[in-house]
Design an enzyme around this catalytic site. Structure first.
Site, PDB file in Angstrom:
ATOM      1  N   GLU A 128      21.673  79.419  42.383  1.00  0.00           N
ATOM      2  CA  GLU A 128      21.910  78.116  41.228  1.00  0.00           C
ATOM      3  C   GLU A 128      21.778  76.911  42.053  1.00  0.00           C
ATOM      4  OE1 GLU A 128      25.506  78.728  39.473  1.00  0.00           O
ATOM      5  OE2 GLU A 128      24.939  77.597  37.867  1.00  0.00           O
ATOM      6  N   VAL A 129      20.795  76.116  41.753  1.00  0.00           N
ATOM      7  CA  VAL A 129      20.714  74.979  42.491  1.00  0.00           C
ATOM      8  C   VAL A 129      21.189  73.944  41.477  1.00  0.00           C
ATOM      9  CG1 VAL A 129      19.120  72.779  43.406  1.00  0.00           C
ATOM     10  CG2 VAL A 129      18.640  75.185  43.942  1.00  0.00           C
TER      11      VAL A 129
END
Ligand code: NAI
Length: 718
Positions: free
Chosen positions: A471-472
């Site tokens: 998850e950026v």
């Protein structure tokens, strides 16, 4: 001299050319798309084409191949399969596919299938209908019937032809898990007849075609199955019964009864080996395909497939990413060492920095052990090279050449700010700082940064080498280059990426909060630990919430729970019991003491002594599994909807992919948004309102849900 007897018009995916010796080469190249796929319209056009081929004068044999580089056929077109309205439509489609495959099988001349690159699903079924198969020895060549992974079964004859070709046991081994088979194994089990380098594939295929034409190789050959296997299992009804019973048990254990497709595939395979009339087997396969293909489970899994495909197009920002060669890892702990392993595996040079030699040593040891474990698959020289790419220290020596740091120190804002300041002093101005925080807002971490545009979130999941998601997190100050670079590195790590906006717990940790809290509440209300875990496994999670809590660590759960509780108030407030557990040294698996009992690292049953910490004591109340699934499922889905409403999530697609790949939300439900679509948003709102009336305001449906329900809307169009 080559004689071209048919070149289809521009848009046709087929060309057919016959050489002077009478060997025709039928080449399939799907126009306008990267993969070769088998669409419904293509299937409809095939009989006409085969008829023309059949009329070719002096034709002695055919080679069927793909015109795409490094790709044979990726399978059926899922756009078509995702839209099948009724079981009868699906059965009809399967019967039509059977007819087309039969035309290949019954062709007046032999057909050799030349396979290079990915050969999946319908592509494999087409290969099975040919009379001889040759695969290249290229690492890209892989053959599979992965339909069950999408809630389907091989419905173009695969369940019938595969057991006849490779024997029952090999067919079960391939179809039930949807397993990939690589060339060496394919040759060994008789799935292909020859393996050769790609450069000579056409030549080898033409020679085989000629031998078939001359009758030197028979068109039909018996499976390579050993005599003992045939006598004991495949050719003997008692043995066969045993095989099917064991296979059914294996499937039920694996799927916990949530996925019907492998069981239906088993039935179709059984029809192939037991029905006296071949046509009856095909008929049964079509019926069973009908049952699974129009089901909600298949639709959920196909929807998820498309959502992942979308996510894999993610670039983060419309700018060129910076070049990254060397990655610094701050904190050589549990996550840091996992990150270093994957980074080195994917070709990056890695430099650790930890606070002292003991912690650094632990991280380096973990990396060492990981690559020692890889020696068998990679070979010792390559494993050693990858291990040697990882070095470390307790200072920032060697960090001038670091292009990007991934920070994995303790979950503490002051500490993270401190290491960020140290990092900025020690590195180049363009070096990126990606924090693997599990809950702290990136904006807060970057608040005192000198180069805040280079600060971004990169949330990994544990264990890092296995978990497929990153998850950026894009904070307001994150620059496009830092974002694009982080996304590119995450993809090079082999992970699917979702980009989310900043906030406490971002998306995944945030939606896990209310889910875990609700689980805690249900225990305090009297539900038994194992009954609750079992209920959520039945719903489709790989493990229940209490097992998960023990695995993550009660101290970490308590810490993150407090951060979420402070930020979101009542609806995220955790129970005080976890604090008491931490004080009592019950940290979960890592302390061999948590909600479950452990012996020599092995998890045993629930530790019932913990019930003494709960109001109901050892007396546990029976609670229906559906009630637990409703409360936990809707707690998570409601928070997911809030994340979309607040713009933390950019799309419902990302929300589905993140929940399934990061948290184990049941894949066959397609993710929380697809699940809510399936239930119907009005019904969802009704359920949540009823739960709120009974259990409290935390279940009050998110505004977006009420609005969409009123407007008769859904998150996904199909
Ligand atoms: P850990 O306790 O295993 O490792 C932390 C490491 O940071 C230790 O080796 C420690 O010595 C080092 N460290 C502390 N101060 C330092 C400093 N000033 N300079 C350099 N190194 C320093 O913790 P874990 O589990 O690896 O977590 C690290 C981060 O990853 C946390 O922010 C956590 O929230 C996050 N995270 C953890 C997950 C998990 O499942 N454990 C999942 C996703 C994120």
């Amino acid at each position: 001299m080559e004689q071209t007897i048919e070149k289809q018009e521009q848009a046709s995916p087929f060309t057919f050319e016959v050489d002077a010796e009478g060997i025709g080469v039928l080449t399939f190249t799907c126009p306008g798309s990267k993969p070769n796929t088998l669409s419904v319209s293509l299937f409809e056009s095939l009989p006409g084409l085969l008829e023309k081929v059949q009329k070719t004068p002096n034709l002695r044999a055919i080679v069927f191949r793909s015109g795409k580089p490094d790709m044979f056929i990726a399978g059926a077109d899922l756009e078509d399969l995702g839209k099948i309205p009724t079981p009868a439509d699906a059965t009809r489609l399967s019967s039509e596919a059977h007819k087309v495959m039969a035309r290949f099988e019954d062709m007046h001349v032999p057909i050799v299938c030349a396979i290079h690159g990915m050969c999946m699903g319908g592509g494999t079924e087409l290969a099975l209908a040919c009379h001889y198969r040759i695969a290249t020895d290229d690492p890209k060549t892989v053959i599979a019937l992965p339909e069950v992974k999408l809630g389907l079964l091989p419905g173009a004859g695969g369940c019938q032809r595969l057991p006849r070709l490779v024997g029952l046991l090999n067919a079960l081994d391939m179809i039930l898990p949807g397993k990939n088979v690589y060339p060496k194994k394919a040759l060994q089990i008789g799935l292909v007849d020859e393996v050769c380098p790609n450069a000579i594939l056409l030549d080898v295929a033409k020679k085989a075609a000629m031998r078939l034409a001359e009758g030197k190789i028979p068109r039909k050959r018996a499976p390579k199955t050993g005599l003992l296997t045939r006598l004991l299992f495949e050719g003997n009804p008692v043995g066969r019964n045993y095989v099917f019973k064991k296979a059914t048990q294996g499937v039920l254990e694996q799927t916990k009864g949530c996925y019907p497709a492998p069981l239906k595939a088993l039935e179709a395979i059984r029809a192939a080996v037991e029905l006296p009339n071949v046509a009856d087997g095909f008929k049964r396969e079509a019926e069973l395909f009908g049952e699974v293909a129009s089901s909600d489970i298949a639709k959920g899994l196909i929807g998820l497939f498309f959502a992942m495909r979308e996510a894999n197009k993610e670039k983060g920002a419309d700018v060129s990413p910076r070049a990254v060669r060397k990655i610094g890892v701050l904190g050589a702990g549990f996550m840091g060492s996992g990150i270093a392993q994957v980074a080195s595996d994917k070709g990056y040079v890695v430099r650790f920095k930890d606070r002292d030699d003991a912690c650094l040593g632990k991280g380096l040891k973990a990396v060492h052990e990981y690559f020692t474990g890889q020696e068998r698959t990679l070979g010792r020289p390559e494993a050693t090279r990858r291990r040697q790419q990882v070095s470390g220290g307790t200072t920032f020596e060697g960090w001038r050449t670091v292009d990007m740091a991934i920070e994995a120190v303790f979950e503490d804002l002051t500490l993270k700010r401190k290491v960020l300041a140290e990092f900025e002093a020690a590195t180049r101005d363009d070096a990126i700082f990606a924090s693997n925080t599990s809950s702290l807002p990136i904006t807060d971490i970057a608040a005192q940064a000198k180069r805040p545009e280079n600060v971004v979130g990169m949330h990994f999941f544990s264990p890092v080498p296995k978990m497929p998601l990153i998850e950026v997190i894009k904070a307001k100050q994150t620059g496009p280059e830092a974002l694009a670079t982080t996304v590119e590195v995450a993809k090079k790590f082999g992970k699917t990426v979702i980009v989310v906006n900043d906030g406490v717990g971002f998306y995944t940790s945030r939606i896990l909060g209310p889910y875990m809290n609700e689980a805690g509440r249900m225990l305090l209300e009297g539900m038994a630990i194992d009954a609750l875990d079992h209920a959520m496994e039945q719903f489709g999670f790989p493990v229940g919430p209490i097992v998960l809590m023990d695995e993550v660590g009660i101290d970490i759960a308590a810490h993150v729970g407090k951060i979420l509780g402070d930020a979101f108030g009542e609806r995220m407030k955790g129970s005080e019991m976890v604090e008491q557990m931490v004080k009592a040294g019950r940290l979960g698996r890592k302390s061999q003491k948590g909600f479950y009992l452990y012996k020599k690292g092995k998890k045993l049953g629930p530790d019932t002594s913990i019930y003494a910490m709960m109001p109901g004591g050892a007396e546990r109340k029976p609670v229906p599994a559906e009630e637990a699934a409703d409360r936990l499922g809707y707690a998570m889905a409601n928070e997911a909807a809030r994340c979309l409403e607040e713009g933390i999530l950019r799309s419902a697609n990302d929300g589905d992919v993140g929940a399934v790949l990061g948290l184990g939300f049941p894949p066959f439900r397609g993710g929380p948004f697809r699940w809510m679509d399936k239930v119907g948003l009005s019904a969802v709102v009704g359920k949540m309102e009823a739960l709120a009336a009974k259990h409290g305001a935390r279940f009050k449906p998110a505004q977006i849900l009420t609005d969409m329900a009123k407007g008769g809307k859904r998150f996904h169009t199909a």
